[in-house]
Structure formats: structure tokens, C-alpha cells
Design a protein around this motif. Structure first.
Motif, PDB file in Angstrom:
ATOM      1  N   LYS A  39       0.839  -1.208   0.000  1.00 13.08           N
ATOM      2  CA  LYS A  39       0.000   0.000   0.000  1.00 13.08           C
ATOM      3  C   LYS A  39       0.865   1.246   0.000  1.00 13.08           C
ATOM      4  CE  LYS A  39      -4.019  -2.035   2.295  1.00 13.08           C
ATOM      5  NZ  LYS A  39      -4.995  -1.876   3.416  1.00 13.08           N
ATOM      6  N   GLN A  40       0.247   2.346  -0.344  1.00 12.28           N
ATOM      7  CA  GLN A  40       0.953   3.623  -0.317  1.00 12.28           C
ATOM      8  C   GLN A  40       1.065   4.144   1.110  1.00 12.28           C
ATOM      9  OE1 GLN A  40      -1.139   6.239  -3.060  1.00 12.28           O
ATOM     10  NE2 GLN A  40       0.288   5.704  -4.691  1.00 12.28           N
ATOM     11  N   ARG A  41       2.062   4.960   1.321  1.00 16.29           N
ATOM     12  CA  ARG A  41       2.217   5.592   2.624  1.00 16.29           C
ATOM     13  C   ARG A  41       1.037   6.539   2.846  1.00 16.29           C
ATOM     14  NH1 ARG A  41       8.112   7.771   4.179  1.00 16.29           N
ATOM     15  NH2 ARG A  41       8.478   5.657   3.436  1.00 16.29           N
ATOM     16  N   GLU A  42       0.480   6.515   4.045  1.00 18.08           N
ATOM     17  CA  GLU A  42      -0.680   7.360   4.344  1.00 18.08           C
ATOM     18  C   GLU A  42      -0.459   8.123   5.643  1.00 18.08           C
ATOM     19  OE1 GLU A  42      -4.351   5.336   5.196  1.00 18.08           O
ATOM     20  OE2 GLU A  42      -3.471   4.104   6.769  1.00 18.08           O
ATOM     21  N   LEU A  43      -1.084   9.273   5.694  1.00 16.20           N
ATOM     22  CA  LEU A  43      -1.063  10.066   6.924  1.00 16.20           C
ATOM     23  C   LEU A  43      -1.835   9.338   8.014  1.00 16.20           C
ATOM     24  CD1 LEU A  43      -0.682  12.752   8.520  1.00 16.20           C
ATOM     25  CD2 LEU A  43      -2.905  13.427   7.568  1.00 16.20           C
ATOM     26  N   VAL A  44      -1.281   9.309   9.205  1.00 17.91           N
ATOM     27  CA  VAL A  44      -1.995   8.789  10.373  1.00 17.91           C
ATOM     28  C   VAL A  44      -2.476   9.943  11.243  1.00 17.91           C
ATOM     29  CG1 VAL A  44      -1.830   7.358  12.442  1.00 17.91           C
ATOM     30  CG2 VAL A  44      -0.611   6.682  10.351  1.00 17.91           C
ATOM     31  N   ALA A  45      -1.556  10.799  11.627  1.00 14.79           N
ATOM     32  CA  ALA A  45      -1.899  11.929  12.489  1.00 14.79           C
ATOM     33  C   ALA A  45      -0.806  12.976  12.369  1.00 14.79           C
ATOM     34  CB  ALA A  45      -2.032  11.477  13.940  1.00 14.79           C
ATOM     35  N   ARG A  46      -1.198  14.227  12.493  1.00 16.28           N
ATOM     36  CA  ARG A  46      -0.199  15.285  12.417  1.00 16.28           C
ATOM     37  C   ARG A  46      -0.708  16.540  13.096  1.00 16.28           C
ATOM     38  NH1 ARG A  46      -0.464  17.301   6.062  1.00 16.28           N
ATOM     39  NH2 ARG A  46      -2.676  17.858   6.085  1.00 16.28           N
ATOM     40  N   PHE A  47       0.229  17.391  13.455  1.00 15.04           N
ATOM     41  CA  PHE A  47      -0.092  18.715  13.959  1.00 15.04           C
ATOM     42  C   PHE A  47      -0.187  19.670  12.769  1.00 15.04           C
ATOM     43  CE2 PHE A  47      -0.003  18.200  18.444  1.00 15.04           C
ATOM     44  CZ  PHE A  47       0.861  17.152  18.686  1.00 15.04           C
ATOM     45  N   ILE A  48      -1.181  20.533  12.848  1.00 21.94           N
ATOM     46  CA  ILE A  48      -1.324  21.559  11.833  1.00 21.94           C
ATOM     47  C   ILE A  48      -1.563  22.879  12.540  1.00 21.94           C
ATOM     48  CG2 ILE A  48      -2.137  20.124   9.930  1.00 21.94           C
ATOM     49  CD1 ILE A  48      -4.997  20.769  10.760  1.00 21.94           C
ATOM     50  N   LYS A  49      -0.837  23.886  12.184  1.00 25.37           N
ATOM     51  CA  LYS A  49      -1.034  25.237  12.715  1.00 25.37           C
ATOM     52  C   LYS A  49      -1.153  25.261  14.233  1.00 25.37           C
ATOM     53  CE  LYS A  49      -2.825  27.378   8.583  1.00 25.37           C
ATOM     54  NZ  LYS A  49      -3.773  28.353   8.008  1.00 25.37           N
ATOM     55  N   GLY A  50      -0.028  25.102  14.887  1.00 26.51           N
ATOM     56  CA  GLY A  50      -0.016  25.152  16.336  1.00 26.51           C
ATOM     57  C   GLY A  50      -0.393  23.823  16.939  1.00 26.51           C
ATOM     58  N   SER A  51      -1.398  23.818  17.785  1.00 21.35           N
ATOM     59  CA  SER A  51      -1.773  22.591  18.480  1.00 21.35           C
ATOM     60  C   SER A  51      -2.899  21.833  17.808  1.00 21.35           C
ATOM     61  CB  SER A  51      -2.179  22.927  19.919  1.00 21.35           C
ATOM     62  OG  SER A  51      -1.087  23.483  20.614  1.00 21.35           O
ATOM     63  N   SER A  52      -3.412  22.353  16.724  1.00 18.97           N
ATOM     64  CA  SER A  52      -4.486  21.640  16.028  1.00 18.97           C
ATOM     65  C   SER A  52      -3.930  20.356  15.422  1.00 18.97           C
ATOM     66  CB  SER A  52      -5.080  22.514  14.924  1.00 18.97           C
ATOM     67  OG  SER A  52      -5.662  23.669  15.467  1.00 18.97           O
ATOM     68  N   THR A  53      -4.776  19.349  15.366  1.00 17.50           N
ATOM     69  CA  THR A  53      -4.360  18.059  14.841  1.00 17.50           C
ATOM     70  C   THR A  53      -5.363  17.543  13.825  1.00 17.50           C
ATOM     71  OG1 THR A  53      -5.496  16.932  16.664  1.00 17.50           O
ATOM     72  CG2 THR A  53      -3.155  17.413  16.962  1.00 17.50           C
ATOM     73  N   ASN A  54      -4.908  16.662  12.972  1.00 21.76           N
ATOM     74  CA  ASN A  54      -5.856  15.910  12.181  1.00 21.76           C
ATOM     75  C   ASN A  54      -5.401  14.456  12.072  1.00 21.76           C
ATOM     76  OD1 ASN A  54      -3.879  16.806  10.123  1.00 21.76           O
ATOM     77  ND2 ASN A  54      -5.285  15.810   8.684  1.00 21.76           N
ATOM     78  N   CYS A  91       7.905   8.692  11.421  1.00 23.55           N
ATOM     79  CA  CYS A  91       7.836  10.057  11.926  1.00 23.55           C
ATOM     80  C   CYS A  91       8.081  11.017  10.766  1.00 23.55           C
ATOM     81  CB  CYS A  91       8.898  10.224  13.004  1.00 23.55           C
ATOM     82  SG  CYS A  91       8.862  11.809  13.857  1.00 23.55           S
ATOM     83  N   TRP A  92       7.414  12.155  10.784  1.00 22.89           N
ATOM     84  CA  TRP A  92       7.454  13.079   9.650  1.00 22.89           C
ATOM     85  C   TRP A  92       7.696  14.503  10.106  1.00 22.89           C
ATOM     86  CZ3 TRP A  92       3.400  16.782   8.922  1.00 22.89           C
ATOM     87  CH2 TRP A  92       3.515  17.536   7.750  1.00 22.89           C
ATOM     88  N   GLY A  93       8.475  15.198   9.303  1.00 24.93           N
ATOM     89  CA  GLY A  93       8.682  16.622   9.495  1.00 24.93           C
ATOM     90  C   GLY A  93       8.741  17.290   8.133  1.00 24.93           C
ATOM     91  N   PHE A  94       8.552  18.593   8.152  1.00 21.56           N
ATOM     92  CA  PHE A  94       8.534  19.365   6.901  1.00 21.56           C
ATOM     93  C   PHE A  94       9.343  20.625   7.114  1.00 21.56           C
ATOM     94  CE2 PHE A  94       6.837  20.266   2.807  1.00 21.56           C
ATOM     95  CZ  PHE A  94       6.642  21.632   2.741  1.00 21.56           C
TER      96      PHE A  94
END
Length: 111
Positions: A39-54, A91-94
């Protein structure tokens, strides 16, 4: 130098829990992705704009992402694991327009 190092993976029975950790240097660790065999790599969870998460829909209510900004660490608490969660977790960073990944940690959910 950018570095992301994951730990905490392993073998767990269905319904069990695991906590993944990622320590970062040279970058802010921002989230977790996973890749299951074939399968392709998929997002599990991340922080977006401060403390917001998806979260990806399949883990909502079961997984929780958190971080320690002082230690530059990010965590993924995984509860009620099922075989569909079996994957290598990254683990992911940008930074400066580029994605960075750790080496990955294997999570296997099996009885």
C-alpha cells in the motif's frame, strides 16, 4: 543535520496498545505516517497550525498524537489496535519545502 528517530514499535495482540516515540533534531517533528505492505504511505496523524491536529478517519478515537516541544519529541498513543493497523510507522517533518522521514518502526497487530 535533520534527523528523525522512531521507537516503540513491536508485536501486539488485537485490542492492545502501543506508544510510538520520535525524537527529532534539526527539524520539528510534526506527525506520523504509515505504510502497510503493498500500500501507499498514508497520513496517520499530524499537527497543523499550532496545536491543532488531524487524523485519518480509520484511527480517530483510537490514536492520539502529542508532543514535547522542549525535548522536540512527538508521540503516537495507539489503542484498540487491529490487524489493519499493521504497518511501518514513520515520523514526519517538513522543512523548507521538503518532507523528511525517519527510518520507520514496525507495528504488527496479530494474535
Amino acid at each position: 543535520q535533520v534527523k528523525l528517530v522512531e521507537s516503540g514499535g513491536g508485536l501486539v495482540q488485537p485490542g492492545g496498545s502501543l506508544t510510538l516515540s520520535c525524537v527529532a533534531s534539526g527539524i520539528n517533528a510534526m506527525g506520523w505516517y504509515r505504510q502497510a505492505p503493498g500500500k501507499q504511505r498514508e497520513l496517520v496523524a499530524r499537527f497543523i497550525k499550532g496545536s491543532s491536529t488531524n487524523y485519518v478517519d480509520s484511527v480517530k478515537g483510537r490514536f492520539t498524537i502529542s508532543r514535547d516541544n522542549v525535548k522536540n519529541k512527538v508521540y503516537l498513543q495507539m489503542n484498540s489496535l487491529n490487524p489493519d493497523d499493521t504497518a511501518v510507522y514513520y515520523c514526519w517533518g517538513f522543512l523548507l519545502g521538503r518532507d523528511y522521514w525517519g527510518q520507520g518502526t514496525q507495528v504488527t497487530v496479530s494474535s
